[in-house]
Design a protein around this motif. Structure first.
Motif, PDB file in Angstrom:
ATOM      1  N   GLN A   2      36.321 -59.483  -5.568  1.00 32.40           N
ATOM      2  CA  GLN A   2      37.750 -60.094  -4.907  1.00 32.40           C
ATOM      3  C   GLN A   2      37.967 -59.556  -3.535  1.00 32.40           C
ATOM      4  OE1 GLN A   2      40.218 -57.934  -8.128  1.00 32.40           O
ATOM      5  NE2 GLN A   2      40.703 -60.157  -8.931  1.00 32.40           N
ATOM      6  N   GLU A  56      37.218 -70.768  -1.363  1.00 30.72           N
ATOM      7  CA  GLU A  56      37.140 -71.401  -2.514  1.00 30.72           C
ATOM      8  C   GLU A  56      35.969 -71.110  -3.460  1.00 30.72           C
ATOM      9  OE1 GLU A  56      37.621 -75.639  -1.861  1.00 30.72           O
ATOM     10  OE2 GLU A  56      39.232 -75.374  -0.517  1.00 30.72           O
ATOM     11  N   PHE A 102      33.506 -73.451 -17.906  1.00 28.65           N
ATOM     12  CA  PHE A 102      33.732 -72.845 -16.842  1.00 28.65           C
ATOM     13  C   PHE A 102      33.090 -71.589 -16.800  1.00 28.65           C
ATOM     14  CE2 PHE A 102      37.034 -75.870 -17.717  1.00 28.65           C
ATOM     15  CZ  PHE A 102      36.819 -76.699 -16.687  1.00 28.65           C
ATOM     16  N   GLN A 103      31.880 -71.274 -17.157  1.00 26.72           N
ATOM     17  CA  GLN A 103      31.379 -70.044 -16.787  1.00 26.72           C
ATOM     18  C   GLN A 103      29.979 -70.486 -16.510  1.00 26.72           C
ATOM     19  OE1 GLN A 103      30.170 -67.998 -20.410  1.00 26.72           O
ATOM     20  NE2 GLN A 103      31.090 -69.703 -21.642  1.00 26.72           N
ATOM     21  N   GLU A 121      36.527 -67.038 -11.299  1.00 29.21           N
ATOM     22  CA  GLU A 121      37.182 -67.568 -12.501  1.00 29.21           C
ATOM     23  C   GLU A 121      36.003 -67.944 -13.601  1.00 29.21           C
ATOM     24  OE1 GLU A 121      39.070 -71.843 -14.193  1.00 29.21           O
ATOM     25  OE2 GLU A 121      38.418 -71.765 -12.060  1.00 29.21           O
ATOM     26  N   ARG A 122      34.739 -67.922 -13.095  1.00 31.57           N
ATOM     27  CA  ARG A 122      33.545 -68.343 -13.791  1.00 31.57           C
ATOM     28  C   ARG A 122      33.130 -67.127 -14.266  1.00 31.57           C
ATOM     29  NH1 ARG A 122      27.649 -70.812 -12.296  1.00 31.57           N
ATOM     30  NH2 ARG A 122      26.902 -70.531 -14.186  1.00 31.57           N
ATOM     31  N   ALA A 150      36.839 -67.888  -5.097  1.00 29.80           N
ATOM     32  CA  ALA A 150      37.834 -68.064  -6.128  1.00 29.80           C
ATOM     33  C   ALA A 150      37.130 -68.762  -7.299  1.00 29.80           C
ATOM     34  CB  ALA A 150      38.830 -69.010  -5.648  1.00 29.80           C
ATOM     35  N   ASP A 151      36.266 -69.710  -7.228  1.00 29.02           N
ATOM     36  CA  ASP A 151      35.671 -70.316  -8.180  1.00 29.02           C
ATOM     37  C   ASP A 151      34.595 -69.692  -9.081  1.00 29.02           C
ATOM     38  OD1 ASP A 151      37.023 -72.923  -7.633  1.00 29.02           O
ATOM     39  OD2 ASP A 151      35.169 -73.508  -6.519  1.00 29.02           O
ATOM     40  N   TYR A 152      34.087 -68.579  -8.098  1.00 28.01           N
ATOM     41  CA  TYR A 152      33.143 -67.742  -8.825  1.00 28.01           C
ATOM     42  C   TYR A 152      33.809 -66.827  -9.981  1.00 28.01           C
ATOM     43  CZ  TYR A 152      28.936 -64.955  -9.434  1.00 28.01           C
ATOM     44  OH  TYR A 152      27.988 -63.944  -9.958  1.00 28.01           O
ATOM     45  N   GLU A 171      34.994 -64.278 -14.871  1.00 25.15           N
ATOM     46  CA  GLU A 171      35.889 -63.741 -15.594  1.00 25.15           C
ATOM     47  C   GLU A 171      35.536 -64.661 -16.925  1.00 25.15           C
ATOM     48  OE1 GLU A 171      38.644 -61.403 -17.705  1.00 25.15           O
ATOM     49  OE2 GLU A 171      38.097 -61.104 -15.357  1.00 25.15           O
ATOM     50  N   GLN A 172      35.517 -65.903 -17.322  1.00 20.18           N
ATOM     51  CA  GLN A 172      35.301 -66.613 -18.412  1.00 20.18           C
ATOM     52  C   GLN A 172      34.079 -66.045 -19.054  1.00 20.18           C
ATOM     53  OE1 GLN A 172      37.986 -67.396 -19.150  1.00 20.18           O
ATOM     54  NE2 GLN A 172      37.678 -69.688 -19.320  1.00 20.18           N
TER      55      GLN A 172
END
Length: 180
Positions: free
Chosen positions: A124, A26, A179-180, A33-34, A29-31, A36-37
């Protein structure tokens, strides 16, 4: 009886380890997302600043807008590819990829975007078990999880300097992205 004890120990370990591995996955995955933002927002900031202002420095000691952008790229490459991925580090003194000299705004944006792309691809595939691996970070003992967090802070720090440069040039930075 001994086989039963071994089976019970293995079962207990599996039950205890599953939430830990899930939390690590998790985190990755959270990282991602951050990151990419953060990429999208940084590129928007870089696009918004006029090319003729890329050499602007808030003070004589400050990095220019362009130098902050390329420094983010260099640090992103080093933290992800070298510290997390194990590739030999680039030498800042001889590296030309992340130097501003001779590069247009568009070329710098491409370099930074490609660096984000490579970092995201590496993360990834990152094995979450390695998050607890330790390494030397400027003489400090740090986990790879801490390296992820340091990288995010570093990007934010230098992007913040870029936003100040925009304001000092009378520009309104792009609206902040969560979310960054």
């Amino acid at each position: 009886m001994k086989q039963l004890q071994i089976a019970l120990c293995l079962t207990f370990f599996a039950l205890a380890a599953t939430p830990l591995f899930s939390q690590q996955n998790e985190f990755i995955a959270d990282y991602l997302e951050r990151l990419e933002q953060s990429r999208k927002y940084l590129l928007l900031v870089a696009e918004t600043m006029p090319e003729e202002q890329y050499g602007f420095r808030a003070t004589s000691e400050s990095l220019s807008f362009a130098e902050n952008l390329m420094h983010i790229g260099f640090a992103l490459d080093w933290h992800s590819q070298s510290l997390l991925g194990g590739r030999e580090s680039r030498d800042w003194n001889t590296d030309v990829i992340y130097k501003v000299s001779g590069k247009s705004k568009a070329e710098m944006i491409v370099v930074v975007d490609e660096t984000f792309e490579a970092a995201i691809a590496l993360i990834q595939k990152f094995n979450p078990v390695q998050l607890v691996d330790r390494l030397d970070y400027f003489g400090l003992d740090r986990t790879k999880r801490q390296i992820f967090l340091l990288l995010a802070d570093h990007i934010t720090h230098h992007r913040g300097q870029m936003l100040v440069s925009m304001r000092l040039n009378g520009l309104t930075p792009p609206r902040y992205v969560l979310f960054q």
